[in-house]
Write a protein that holds these residues in place. Structure first.
Motif, PDB file in Angstrom:
ATOM      1  N   ILE A 240      60.092 -34.770 -69.252  1.00  0.00           N
ATOM      2  CA  ILE A 240      59.345 -36.022 -70.359  1.00  0.00           C
ATOM      3  C   ILE A 240      59.056 -37.564 -70.377  1.00  0.00           C
ATOM      4  CG2 ILE A 240      59.377 -36.475 -72.233  1.00  0.00           C
ATOM      5  CD1 ILE A 240      59.917 -33.547 -73.014  1.00  0.00           C
ATOM      6  N   GLN A 241      57.812 -38.224 -70.108  1.00  0.00           N
ATOM      7  CA  GLN A 241      57.609 -39.162 -69.546  1.00  0.00           C
ATOM      8  C   GLN A 241      57.856 -40.233 -70.895  1.00  0.00           C
ATOM      9  OE1 GLN A 241      55.002 -38.483 -66.963  1.00  0.00           O
ATOM     10  NE2 GLN A 241      55.522 -40.163 -65.762  1.00  0.00           N
ATOM     11  N   ASN A 242      58.344 -41.159 -71.646  1.00  0.00           N
ATOM     12  CA  ASN A 242      58.084 -42.482 -72.621  1.00  0.00           C
ATOM     13  C   ASN A 242      57.045 -43.301 -72.038  1.00  0.00           C
ATOM     14  OD1 ASN A 242      58.547 -44.537 -70.937  1.00  0.00           O
ATOM     15  ND2 ASN A 242      60.975 -44.516 -71.769  1.00  0.00           N
ATOM     16  N   ASP A 243      56.536 -44.079 -73.657  1.00  0.00           N
ATOM     17  CA  ASP A 243      55.463 -44.498 -73.573  1.00  0.00           C
ATOM     18  C   ASP A 243      55.754 -45.702 -72.367  1.00  0.00           C
ATOM     19  OD1 ASP A 243      54.955 -43.202 -75.610  1.00  0.00           O
ATOM     20  OD2 ASP A 243      54.999 -44.697 -77.316  1.00  0.00           O
ATOM     21  N   LEU A 244      56.163 -46.034 -71.762  1.00  0.00           N
ATOM     22  CA  LEU A 244      56.294 -46.315 -70.426  1.00  0.00           C
ATOM     23  C   LEU A 244      56.275 -46.031 -69.202  1.00  0.00           C
ATOM     24  CD1 LEU A 244      59.454 -49.428 -71.728  1.00  0.00           C
ATOM     25  CD2 LEU A 244      56.505 -49.821 -71.880  1.00  0.00           C
ATOM     26  N   PHE A 245      55.724 -44.480 -69.241  1.00  0.00           N
ATOM     27  CA  PHE A 245      56.084 -43.640 -68.198  1.00  0.00           C
ATOM     28  C   PHE A 245      57.176 -43.239 -67.519  1.00  0.00           C
ATOM     29  CE2 PHE A 245      51.813 -44.801 -69.355  1.00  0.00           C
ATOM     30  CZ  PHE A 245      50.565 -43.582 -69.474  1.00  0.00           C
ATOM     31  N   GLN A 246      58.124 -43.643 -68.226  1.00  0.00           N
ATOM     32  CA  GLN A 246      59.594 -43.775 -67.479  1.00  0.00           C
ATOM     33  C   GLN A 246      59.785 -42.184 -67.892  1.00  0.00           C
ATOM     34  OE1 GLN A 246      61.498 -46.401 -70.037  1.00  0.00           O
ATOM     35  NE2 GLN A 246      61.424 -48.044 -67.581  1.00  0.00           N
ATOM     36  N   CYS A 247      60.702 -41.271 -66.671  1.00  0.00           N
ATOM     37  CA  CYS A 247      61.129 -39.993 -67.447  1.00  0.00           C
ATOM     38  C   CYS A 247      62.406 -39.663 -66.853  1.00  0.00           C
ATOM     39  CB  CYS A 247      60.648 -38.492 -65.920  1.00  0.00           C
ATOM     40  SG  CYS A 247      61.221 -39.302 -64.006  1.00  0.00           S
ATOM     41  N   PRO A 248      63.428 -39.242 -67.375  1.00  0.00           N
ATOM     42  CA  PRO A 248      64.958 -39.299 -67.443  1.00  0.00           C
ATOM     43  C   PRO A 248      65.967 -40.074 -66.027  1.00  0.00           C
ATOM     44  CG  PRO A 248      64.302 -37.691 -68.798  1.00  0.00           C
ATOM     45  CD  PRO A 248      62.802 -38.101 -67.790  1.00  0.00           C
TER      46      PRO A 248
ATOM     47  N   GLN B 251      54.842 -41.480 -61.711  1.00  0.00           N
ATOM     48  CA  GLN B 251      54.674 -42.597 -61.423  1.00  0.00           C
ATOM     49  C   GLN B 251      55.189 -43.267 -62.799  1.00  0.00           C
ATOM     50  OE1 GLN B 251      51.806 -42.201 -58.353  1.00  0.00           O
ATOM     51  NE2 GLN B 251      52.263 -43.886 -58.343  1.00  0.00           N
ATOM     52  N   ASP B 252      55.992 -44.292 -63.008  1.00  0.00           N
ATOM     53  CA  ASP B 252      55.331 -45.525 -64.637  1.00  0.00           C
ATOM     54  C   ASP B 252      55.122 -46.362 -63.969  1.00  0.00           C
ATOM     55  OD1 ASP B 252      56.474 -47.702 -62.996  1.00  0.00           O
ATOM     56  OD2 ASP B 252      58.639 -47.839 -63.389  1.00  0.00           O
ATOM     57  N   ARG B 253      54.442 -46.677 -65.487  1.00  0.00           N
ATOM     58  CA  ARG B 253      53.281 -47.113 -65.580  1.00  0.00           C
ATOM     59  C   ARG B 253      53.322 -48.792 -64.530  1.00  0.00           C
ATOM     60  NH1 ARG B 253      55.109 -52.343 -69.758  1.00  0.00           N
ATOM     61  NH2 ARG B 253      56.780 -53.079 -68.903  1.00  0.00           N
ATOM     62  N   LYS B 254      54.232 -49.162 -64.258  1.00  0.00           N
ATOM     63  CA  LYS B 254      53.585 -50.287 -62.623  1.00  0.00           C
ATOM     64  C   LYS B 254      53.504 -49.444 -61.358  1.00  0.00           C
ATOM     65  CE  LYS B 254      56.591 -53.909 -64.420  1.00  0.00           C
ATOM     66  NZ  LYS B 254      58.311 -54.589 -63.991  1.00  0.00           N
TER      67      LYS B 254
ATOM     68  N   GLN C 221      54.880 -41.751 -48.465  1.00  0.00           N
ATOM     69  CA  GLN C 221      53.403 -42.580 -48.588  1.00  0.00           C
ATOM     70  C   GLN C 221      53.233 -43.043 -49.648  1.00  0.00           C
ATOM     71  OE1 GLN C 221      54.162 -43.577 -45.082  1.00  0.00           O
ATOM     72  NE2 GLN C 221      51.900 -43.471 -44.808  1.00  0.00           N
ATOM     73  N   LEU C 222      53.595 -42.960 -50.513  1.00  0.00           N
ATOM     74  CA  LEU C 222      53.227 -42.715 -52.342  1.00  0.00           C
ATOM     75  C   LEU C 222      52.932 -44.377 -52.608  1.00  0.00           C
ATOM     76  CD1 LEU C 222      51.719 -41.290 -54.207  1.00  0.00           C
ATOM     77  CD2 LEU C 222      54.369 -41.432 -55.441  1.00  0.00           C
ATOM     78  N   GLN C 223      52.074 -44.925 -53.411  1.00  0.00           N
ATOM     79  CA  GLN C 223      52.310 -47.169 -53.300  1.00  0.00           C
ATOM     80  C   GLN C 223      52.147 -46.791 -54.705  1.00  0.00           C
ATOM     81  OE1 GLN C 223      48.515 -48.252 -51.549  1.00  0.00           O
ATOM     82  NE2 GLN C 223      49.045 -47.687 -49.346  1.00  0.00           N
ATOM     83  N   ASN C 224      53.123 -47.729 -55.315  1.00  0.00           N
ATOM     84  CA  ASN C 224      53.241 -48.332 -56.353  1.00  0.00           C
ATOM     85  C   ASN C 224      51.490 -49.398 -56.742  1.00  0.00           C
ATOM     86  OD1 ASN C 224      52.932 -50.802 -55.046  1.00  0.00           O
ATOM     87  ND2 ASN C 224      55.380 -50.801 -55.978  1.00  0.00           N
ATOM     88  N   TRP C 225      51.408 -49.626 -57.778  1.00  0.00           N
ATOM     89  CA  TRP C 225      50.218 -50.379 -58.491  1.00  0.00           C
ATOM     90  C   TRP C 225      49.637 -51.747 -57.657  1.00  0.00           C
ATOM     91  CZ3 TRP C 225      49.169 -45.981 -58.742  1.00  0.00           C
ATOM     92  CH2 TRP C 225      49.528 -45.072 -60.403  1.00  0.00           C
ATOM     93  N   ARG C 226      50.659 -52.284 -56.767  1.00  0.00           N
ATOM     94  CA  ARG C 226      51.119 -53.920 -55.985  1.00  0.00           C
ATOM     95  C   ARG C 226      50.538 -52.861 -54.603  1.00  0.00           C
ATOM     96  NH1 ARG C 226      55.878 -56.498 -55.720  1.00  0.00           N
ATOM     97  NH2 ARG C 226      56.622 -54.408 -55.890  1.00  0.00           N
TER      98      ARG C 226
END
Length: 353
Positions: free
Chosen positions: A146-154, A180-183, A214-219
Motif C-alpha cells: 500500500i502506498q500513502n499520499d506521497l506514493f511511498q510504500c513501507p 515508484q514514489d511521487r518523484k 533500467q527504470l528511470q525516475n521523473w528526472r
C-alpha cells in the motif's frame, strides 16, 4: 432528556476519515463539566446501567476511543504507540498465519491515516522495528504494498530511514520492488541516493529475482546514473554485477555513465567505469561521444583515457564536428588526436608497408 443526549451523541462523532491527526479538533468543544459528567456514568453491569439512557455507554466508549487515538497521533516513542493498540494486534509468542487473522487485526493492518499511512508505515516512521517485523509477518503482500499520499510504500520508508532488518523482511515477503514514489524513485533509487550499500544489496539479492534496473525516475535517472553521480565505486560495481546496463542513457539528454564521469571531470571514476568495458563511443541525443565532452572541456587526462580505450577521434556529432575539430588550437589535445590528411568517408586510411 432524550433530546439533550441526542445532541451530545451527535457532537461526539469525530470528523469522518480522520485518524492520524485532527483528534484534538474533534473534542475541543467538550467542556470540563461535560467530560466529567460522561466519565462518571455507571459502569456496565451496575444497577444504574439498566435504567440509564441507551446512549450513555456509547458516549463513554467514544471518549475513551478519542483519547486513545489522540495518543497515537502525538506519540513518537514505541511505548506510547503500542500501548494505544488493541492487544490482539500486538506480538504474542508466535505470529499467526495470515489466513487466520481476525476482523479486528485485518482492520488494524489496513486502516489508513489522514496521510494514507497504514499501521506499518507508522511503525517504520516511529522506528519500532519489532512491531514492523511482526506486522510484516502477519500481513499479505497486498497490504505491504500500500502506498500513502506521497506514493511511498513501507519499503520506501524503511530504505530511506536505513532500517535494514525491515527491508530484509519486506523483500523476503516478495513485495513489489518497482513501486515508484511521487518523484519516480523506487526503493533502490533511494538506496543509491543515500549510498546505502546494505539496503541496496538486500534489494538486489532478494527471492523475487532481478528487478528492472533500467527504470528511470521523473528526472530520467536510473539507479546506475545516481550511483555514478554520487561517485560511489562500490555501489556502481554492485549494480553492474546485478545486471545494470553500463550503457544506459538518462532520459533528458541521453548521457551514459561515461558521459557523466567526463562531465564531472573525475578521472578515477572514468577509469573505474572503463574497467567494465562500456561502449566508449556511445552517443548522446546530440551525437556527442564522451570524447567530444572531454575535448570540449579541454581535459587532456580524460581524453587520453578514452583514446587508450579505443575512442574514435573522427566520430561526428549532429553538428558535424569531430573531437579532432574541437581540439583545434590546443596543442596538448592535438597531440592525442593526430591529424591524418588521407581520409575516405571521414575515416583515416591506414596503409601497410
Amino acid at each position: 432528556m432524550a433530546d439533550e443526549w441526542d445532541g451530545k451523541k451527535l457532537s461526539l462523532h469525530p470528523e469522518e476519515g480522520r485518524f492520524d491527526s485532527g483528534i484534538a479538533e474533534s473534542v475541543q468543544f467538550l467542556n470540563e463539566d461535560e467530560v466529567s459528567r460522561l466519565q462518571s456514568l455507571p459502569e456496565e453491569g451496575s444497577p444504574k446501567s439498566e435504567a440509564s439512557h441507551p446512549y450513555e455507554t456509547e458516549a463513554t466508549d467514544k471518549i475513551c476511543e478519542l483519547q486513545d487515538l489522540e495518543r497515537i497521533d502525538s506519540s513518537y516513542g514505541s511505548s506510547s504507540l503500542t500501548e494505544s493498540l488493541p492487544q490482539s494486534c500486538l506480538p504474542t509468542s508466535g505470529a499467526p498465519e495470515t489466513g487466520s487473522l481476525g476482523t479486528e487485526q485485518i482492520n488494524s493492518l489496513t486502516y489508513l491515516s489522514e496521510e494514507g499511512d497504514t499501521l506499518l508505515h507508522l511503525s517504520i516512521i516511529h522506528t519500532i522495528p519489532e512491531l514492523s517485523q511482526y506486522i510484516i509477518s502477519l500481513a499479505p503482500k497486498e497490504v505491504l504494498d500500500i502506498q500513502n499520499d506521497l506514493f511511498q510504500c513501507p519499503l520506501h520508508l524503511a530504505v530511506y530511514l536505513g532500517q535494514v532488518q525491515v527491508v530484509e523482511a519486506l523483500v523476503g515477503k516478495r513485495v513489489n520492488l518497482e513501486l515508484q514514489d511521487r518523484k519516480g524513485d523506487t526503493a533502490l533509487h533511494l538506496a543509491c541516493e543515500n549510498q546505502d550499500l546494505d539496503c541496496a544489496s538486500r534489494l538486489l539479492r532478494g527471492p523475487r529475482g532481478p528487478q528492472n534496473l533500467q527504470l528511470q525516475n521523473w528526472r530520467g535517472l536510473c539507479c546506475l546514473h545516481i550511483a555514478t553521480l554520487k561517485r560511489n565505486h562500490d555501489l556502481i560495481s554492485l549494480l553492474l554485477e546485478s545486471g545494470a546496463n553500463i550503457n544506459c542513457q538518462e532520459g533528458t539528454s541521453g548521457k551514459t555513465p561515461l558521459h557523466l564521469a567526463v562531465e564531472m571531470l573525475d578521472r578515477s571514476l572514468l577509469h573505474h567505469l572503463l574497467q567494465h568495458r562500456p561502449l566508449v563511443d556511445a552517443f548522446m541525443y546530440n551525437g556527442c561521444t564522451p570524447l567530444h565532452l572531454a575535448v570540449g572541456r579541454k581535459d587532456a587526462g580524460l581524453a587520453r583515457l578514452l583514446c587508450q580505450a579505443g575512442a574514435d577521434i573522427l566520430q561526428r556529432n549532429r553538428e558535424g564536428d569531430t573531437p579532432q575539430d574541437l581540439a583545434e588550437g590546443n596543442n596538448q589535445l592535438l597531440a592525442l588526436l593526430p591529424f591524418d590528411d588521407l581520409m575516405i568517408s571521414g575515416k583515416p586510411v591506414v596503409t601497410s608497408a
